[in-house]
Each structure stands twice: as C-alpha cells, then as structure tokens.
Motif scaffolding. Sequence first.
Motif, PDB file in Angstrom:
ATOM      1  N   THR A  40       1.035  -0.937   0.155  1.00 36.16           N
ATOM      2  CA  THR A  40       0.280   0.028  -0.048  1.00 36.16           C
ATOM      3  C   THR A  40       0.752   1.447  -0.222  1.00 36.16           C
ATOM      4  N   GLN A  41       2.129   1.195   0.738  1.00 39.63           N
ATOM      5  CA  GLN A  41       3.006   2.504   0.613  1.00 39.63           C
ATOM      6  C   GLN A  41       2.984   2.666  -0.296  1.00 39.63           C
ATOM      7  N   GLN A  42       4.086   1.886  -0.982  1.00 37.56           N
ATOM      8  CA  GLN A  42       4.830   1.922  -2.763  1.00 37.56           C
ATOM      9  C   GLN A  42       3.886   1.852  -3.318  1.00 37.56           C
ATOM     10  N   ARG A  43       2.184   2.237  -4.022  1.00 34.56           N
ATOM     11  CA  ARG A  43       1.481   2.447  -4.737  1.00 34.56           C
ATOM     12  C   ARG A  43       0.950   4.178  -4.309  1.00 34.56           C
ATOM     13  N   LEU A  44       1.289   4.060  -2.571  1.00 42.41           N
ATOM     14  CA  LEU A  44       0.719   5.604  -2.286  1.00 42.41           C
ATOM     15  C   LEU A  44       2.392   6.752  -2.497  1.00 42.41           C
ATOM     16  N   ASN A  45       3.373   5.613  -2.150  1.00 40.82           N
ATOM     17  CA  ASN A  45       4.185   6.505  -3.092  1.00 40.82           C
ATOM     18  C   ASN A  45       4.591   6.765  -4.157  1.00 40.82           C
ATOM     19  N   GLN A  46       3.939   5.715  -5.260  1.00 40.99           N
ATOM     20  CA  GLN A  46       4.207   6.324  -7.579  1.00 40.99           C
ATOM     21  C   GLN A  46       2.774   6.983  -6.566  1.00 40.99           C
ATOM     22  N   ARG A  47       1.936   6.967  -6.680  1.00 35.08           N
ATOM     23  CA  ARG A  47       0.494   8.360  -7.254  1.00 35.08           C
ATOM     24  C   ARG A  47       1.235   9.516  -5.807  1.00 35.08           C
ATOM     25  N   ASN A  48       1.908   9.730  -5.258  1.00 31.56           N
ATOM     26  CA  ASN A  48       1.959  11.174  -4.881  1.00 31.56           C
ATOM     27  C   ASN A  48       3.569  11.940  -5.624  1.00 31.56           C
ATOM     28  N   ALA A  49       4.422  10.445  -6.180  1.00 30.02           N
ATOM     29  CA  ALA A  49       5.639  11.164  -7.449  1.00 30.02           C
ATOM     30  C   ALA A  49       5.188  11.482  -8.262  1.00 30.02           C
ATOM     31  N   GLU A  50       3.684  10.849  -8.870  1.00 25.62           N
ATOM     32  CA  GLU A  50       2.807  11.200 -10.189  1.00 25.62           C
ATOM     33  C   GLU A  50       2.624  12.783  -9.961  1.00 25.62           C
ATOM     34  N   ARG A  51       2.175  12.745  -9.035  1.00 26.70           N
ATOM     35  CA  ARG A  51       1.451  14.011  -9.079  1.00 26.70           C
ATOM     36  C   ARG A  51       2.234  15.341  -8.337  1.00 26.70           C
ATOM     37  N   LYS A  52       3.670  14.871  -8.080  1.00 26.13           N
ATOM     38  CA  LYS A  52       4.692  16.372  -7.605  1.00 26.13           C
ATOM     39  C   LYS A  52       5.150  16.315  -9.043  1.00 26.13           C
ATOM     40  N   ILE A  53       4.967  15.003  -9.348  1.00 30.79           N
ATOM     41  CA  ILE A  53       5.959  15.887 -11.101  1.00 30.79           C
ATOM     42  C   ILE A  53       5.532  16.259 -12.255  1.00 30.79           C
ATOM     43  N   THR A  54       3.964  15.916 -12.271  1.00 26.32           N
ATOM     44  CA  THR A  54       2.664  16.295 -12.825  1.00 26.32           C
ATOM     45  C   THR A  54       2.618  17.862 -12.593  1.00 26.32           C
ATOM     46  N   ARG A  55       2.822  18.520 -11.388  1.00 20.50           N
ATOM     47  CA  ARG A  55       2.413  19.821 -11.407  1.00 20.50           C
ATOM     48  C   ARG A  55       3.498  20.116 -11.082  1.00 20.50           C
ATOM     49  N   LEU A  56       4.942  19.772 -10.892  1.00 17.32           N
ATOM     50  CA  LEU A  56       6.187  20.395 -11.196  1.00 17.32           C
ATOM     51  C   LEU A  56       6.438  20.900 -13.431  1.00 17.32           C
ATOM     52  N   LEU A  57       5.583  19.816 -13.957  1.00 14.41           N
ATOM     53  CA  LEU A  57       5.595  20.371 -15.146  1.00 14.41           C
ATOM     54  C   LEU A  57       5.155  21.108 -15.939  1.00 14.41           C
ATOM     55  N   ASN A  58       3.832  21.165 -14.933  1.00 18.19           N
ATOM     56  CA  ASN A  58       2.703  22.577 -16.045  1.00 18.19           C
ATOM     57  C   ASN A  58       3.015  23.711 -15.299  1.00 18.19           C
ATOM     58  N   THR A  59       3.673  23.207 -14.443  1.00 16.24           N
ATOM     59  CA  THR A  59       4.100  24.675 -14.256  1.00 16.24           C
ATOM     60  C   THR A  59       5.779  25.523 -14.413  1.00 16.24           C
ATOM     61  N   ASN A  60       6.682  24.756 -15.342  1.00 17.00           N
ATOM     62  CA  ASN A  60       7.503  25.360 -15.620  1.00 17.00           C
ATOM     63  C   ASN A  60       7.263  25.170 -17.125  1.00 17.00           C
ATOM     64  N   PHE A  61       7.080  24.467 -18.274  1.00 17.50           N
ATOM     65  CA  PHE A  61       7.305  24.130 -18.667  1.00 17.50           C
ATOM     66  C   PHE A  61       5.353  24.084 -20.008  1.00 17.50           C
ATOM     67  N   THR A  62       5.238  24.974 -21.448  1.00 20.27           N
ATOM     68  CA  THR A  62       4.473  24.680 -22.559  1.00 20.27           C
ATOM     69  C   THR A  62       5.063  24.321 -23.704  1.00 20.27           C
ATOM     70  N   LYS A  63       3.821  24.468 -24.380  1.00 23.61           N
ATOM     71  CA  LYS A  63       4.644  24.277 -25.418  1.00 23.61           C
ATOM     72  C   LYS A  63       5.042  24.191 -27.256  1.00 23.61           C
ATOM     73  N   ARG A  64       5.928  24.726 -26.360  1.00 18.98           N
ATOM     74  CA  ARG A  64       7.089  25.531 -27.107  1.00 18.98           C
ATOM     75  C   ARG A  64       8.396  24.790 -26.231  1.00 18.98           C
ATOM     76  N   ASP A  65       8.270  23.539 -25.548  1.00 22.39           N
ATOM     77  CA  ASP A  65       9.746  22.846 -24.630  1.00 22.39           C
ATOM     78  C   ASP A  65       9.446  21.693 -25.594  1.00 22.39           C
ATOM     79  N   ILE A  66      10.236  20.833 -25.485  1.00 25.01           N
ATOM     80  CA  ILE A  66      10.027  19.263 -25.918  1.00 25.01           C
ATOM     81  C   ILE A  66      10.432  18.618 -25.111  1.00 25.01           C
ATOM     82  N   ARG A  67       9.969  17.257 -25.741  1.00 23.08           N
ATOM     83  CA  ARG A  67      10.605  16.227 -24.573  1.00 23.08           C
ATOM     84  C   ARG A  67      11.575  15.223 -25.392  1.00 23.08           C
ATOM     85  N   PHE A  68      12.521  15.062 -24.556  1.00 21.72           N
ATOM     86  CA  PHE A  68      14.261  14.306 -25.394  1.00 21.72           C
ATOM     87  C   PHE A  68      14.781  13.237 -24.994  1.00 21.72           C
TER      88      PHE A  68
END
Length: 256
Positions: A40-68
């Motif tokens: 259960t803790q592993q699933r929670l950690n994974q979900r929290n990591a997904e939400r944290k990085i989603t918020r970070l990416l949405n805050t800092n990047f736009t459609k002018r940026d890329i995935r490389f």
Amino acid sequence: MRCLYREKIHKCGEFLEVDIFPVFEYQRGRSKKRKPTTETQQRLNQRNAERKITRLLNTNFTKRDIRFDLTYSDENYPETPENAQRQMQNFLRRVKRYRAKHNLPELKYVAVTEVGKENGRLHHHIVMSGGVDINTLAEIWGKGYTTAKPLQFDEFGITGIAVYLVKSPILGKRWSASRNLEQPKTSERDGRIPQYKIREFGNSGNDNRAELERLYEGYALADCKPYYNEINGGYYITVRMYKKPAPKRSRKRGKL
C-alpha cells in the motif's frame, strides 16, 4: 466527531489542482493510526510522485518546450547506471553552454534515467526548454540515437509524460531537475465549503461542474474524483482544472 473541510490548492501554470479533505477536531485518547502495508505504501509513494512531477512540469513548461530521449550506441554504452547519470549531466552542461553562447534563456529540465524493459539498456528521458534545433541537440549528445517531440498539453496538462517518467526509477532517485524550476504556488483554506456541498461533490463528482467553476473562478473543470472513507466518514476529493481561455475581442467594422 466534528470536522471541517480543508482545500489545499496548487496553482501550476495554466492548471489548478485542489485536494479537499476533512480536518477532524482533536480528541484525546485517539487510537494510533495503523501503518500501511508495504504494498500500500509503495502504491501511495508512486501516486504522490506522479502528482508531484505533474505539478512541476505543468508549472514550468509549455508547448514551446520538448521531450528529448537519449540512447547509447554499443561503443558508447556506459558500464554502470552511475556512469550513465554522469553522461546525461555532461550533456545538459553542454546544452547550457550552447544556450548561453546563443543568448537563449537559461535551460530548464526534468530528467530521468531508466533501464528498458525489453532490451535492458540504459537510456534517458528529458523534458527540457525548447529553442535549440533538434539536430544540434543530437550533435551535442553524440553517443547514440535521439528522438525529440514537442510537448502536447490537454485539459490535464502533460500528465501522461509525467506518469511515464516516474514508472521505473533507478539509483533510488525518481528524477533530477534544474535548480531554476519554479515550484507550484500552494495555499490552504479551511471551512469555505459547507459539508452539504462536500457530500454533493462526493456523490456526483463531475456533475457539479458549474459549482466548482464558480468556486475556482477563471478555471474550467477537467475532472472531480471523490473518495469516501468508511472508517472516518469523510470525503476526500481531488479536483483538476485548467485556465479558461481569454474571451476573444470582437472587431467592429468602422462605418464607411
């Protein structure tokens, strides 16, 4: 047990994420919380990591940026994951120098190193600032094949990429990031939403679009995910929204 509901609001660029949850009145003699199982803790950690990085990416990047994405040819293949991490960081330093030389804004990035499930080979995924020709980036890398894709946003931002980035971390670290990233703006409010409204949100989710868009003015609803905790009788609700586009100004033709 008396409670009020707290809103924890994350503003992430053009996106808004709100957690609504109960805060219970303190009582003496409460039983200790049970520790979650390892799974259960592993699933929670994974979900929290997904939400944290989603918020970070949405805050800092736009459609002018890329995935490389970076891979290695056989002659350049690193001996260890640690060596691969150093190769990636060296690449990012070279990109920084290139951008500075050509008067481009400072590089922003979020990067991960992982091992391919099918071939077992080390490779890298980077979400990074745009503005540099992809052939130039490939030359700067110079150790194998590369692929580049523009970032594509939907009503959730770039959640799909975020989830993909943290699916299989190595070296005990899910990602590395440049120090110049902005953090989401987070705030809290208590007791603004009455409990009868919380029950409505909890029982009918997305059907409350108009009410939620009134509460969070300027944003349109992407989704509302409620969860009812049968143990404490509280509702836990996650609301995701995106900024409404500015209304188009009508052009009136002048009289002849």
